[in-house]
Design an enzyme around this catalytic site. Structure first.
Site, PDB file in Angstrom:
ATOM      1  N   PRO A  53      -2.186  16.438  97.692  1.00 44.32           N
ATOM      2  CA  PRO A  53      -0.866  15.884  97.366  1.00 44.32           C
ATOM      3  C   PRO A  53      -0.793  14.361  97.397  1.00 44.32           C
ATOM      4  O   PRO A  53      -0.181  13.787  98.284  1.00 44.32           O
ATOM      5  CB  PRO A  53       0.040  16.505  98.416  1.00 44.32           C
ATOM      6  CG  PRO A  53      -0.854  16.604  99.609  1.00 44.32           C
ATOM      7  CD  PRO A  53      -2.199  16.989  99.046  1.00 44.32           C
ATOM      8  N   CYS A  54      -1.382  13.731  96.400  1.00 46.69           N
ATOM      9  CA  CYS A  54      -1.405  12.273  96.387  1.00 46.69           C
ATOM     10  C   CYS A  54      -0.019  11.678  96.171  1.00 46.69           C
ATOM     11  O   CYS A  54       0.190  10.493  96.394  1.00 46.69           O
ATOM     12  CB  CYS A  54      -2.373  11.775  95.322  1.00 46.69           C
ATOM     13  SG  CYS A  54      -2.147  12.516  93.704  1.00 46.69           S
ATOM     14  N   HIS A  55       0.947  12.504  95.767  1.00 48.98           N
ATOM     15  CA  HIS A  55       2.299  11.976  95.550  1.00 48.98           C
ATOM     16  C   HIS A  55       3.014  11.726  96.872  1.00 48.98           C
ATOM     17  O   HIS A  55       4.077  11.127  96.894  1.00 48.98           O
ATOM     18  CB  HIS A  55       3.095  12.953  94.686  1.00 48.98           C
ATOM     19  CG  HIS A  55       3.195  14.330  95.226  1.00 48.98           C
ATOM     20  ND1 HIS A  55       2.224  15.295  95.004  1.00 48.98           N
ATOM     21  CD2 HIS A  55       4.135  14.913  95.990  1.00 48.98           C
ATOM     22  CE1 HIS A  55       2.596  16.398  95.612  1.00 48.98           C
ATOM     23  NE2 HIS A  55       3.736  16.203  96.234  1.00 48.98           N
TER      24      HIS A  55
END
Length: 105
Positions: A53-55
């Site tokens: 989950p790079c967001h």
DNA sequence: TCCCTGACCCCCA
DNA sequence: CTGGGGGCCAGGG
């Protein structure tokens, strides 16, 4: 082709709980790296989205930073929607509300 | 090995 | 609050 450094970064990112976000700096400190910029480099190459989950990774000034390797406003907006969908609050300036930011893992 | 670049961060005017 | 300058680490040519 992944470097050991990138694996370390991805593993740390996956530990971020839903509904919360962390800054590049916090992430860097957690894996023992003094440069948050290096973290960004690993994430933009992220071959494991959305498993990683790079967001949920934002900047220290609470702005979103980039997403999917781009700073385009439309891309940036997608990132905002994803976070909003996880229950993360935003202030009037379009930045993440302080209460949703994790100061450490 | 040197040099450049980047989804960054801190300090000061 | 905004802008400029320096430092930071890792990857690629």
């Amino acid at each position: 082709m992944l470097t050991p450094f990138q694996e370390t970064v991805y593993k740390a990112v996956k530990k971020i709980p839903a509904g919360k976000v962390v800054t590049y700096g916090v992430l860097a400190k957690h894996i023992g790296c003094r440069s948050a910029q290096a973290i960004g480099q690993a994430l933009k190459h992220n071959p494991f989205a959305p498993e990683v989950p790079c967001h949920r990774v934002i900047r220290q000034d609470r702005s979103l930073g980039g997403f999917k390797g781009s700073w385009d406003s439309s891309i940036c907006d997608q990132k905002r929607q994803l976070l909003r969908g996880e229950g993360i609050p935003f202030d009037a300036a379009g930045k993440v509300h302080p209460s949703a930011i994790l100061l450490s893992l």
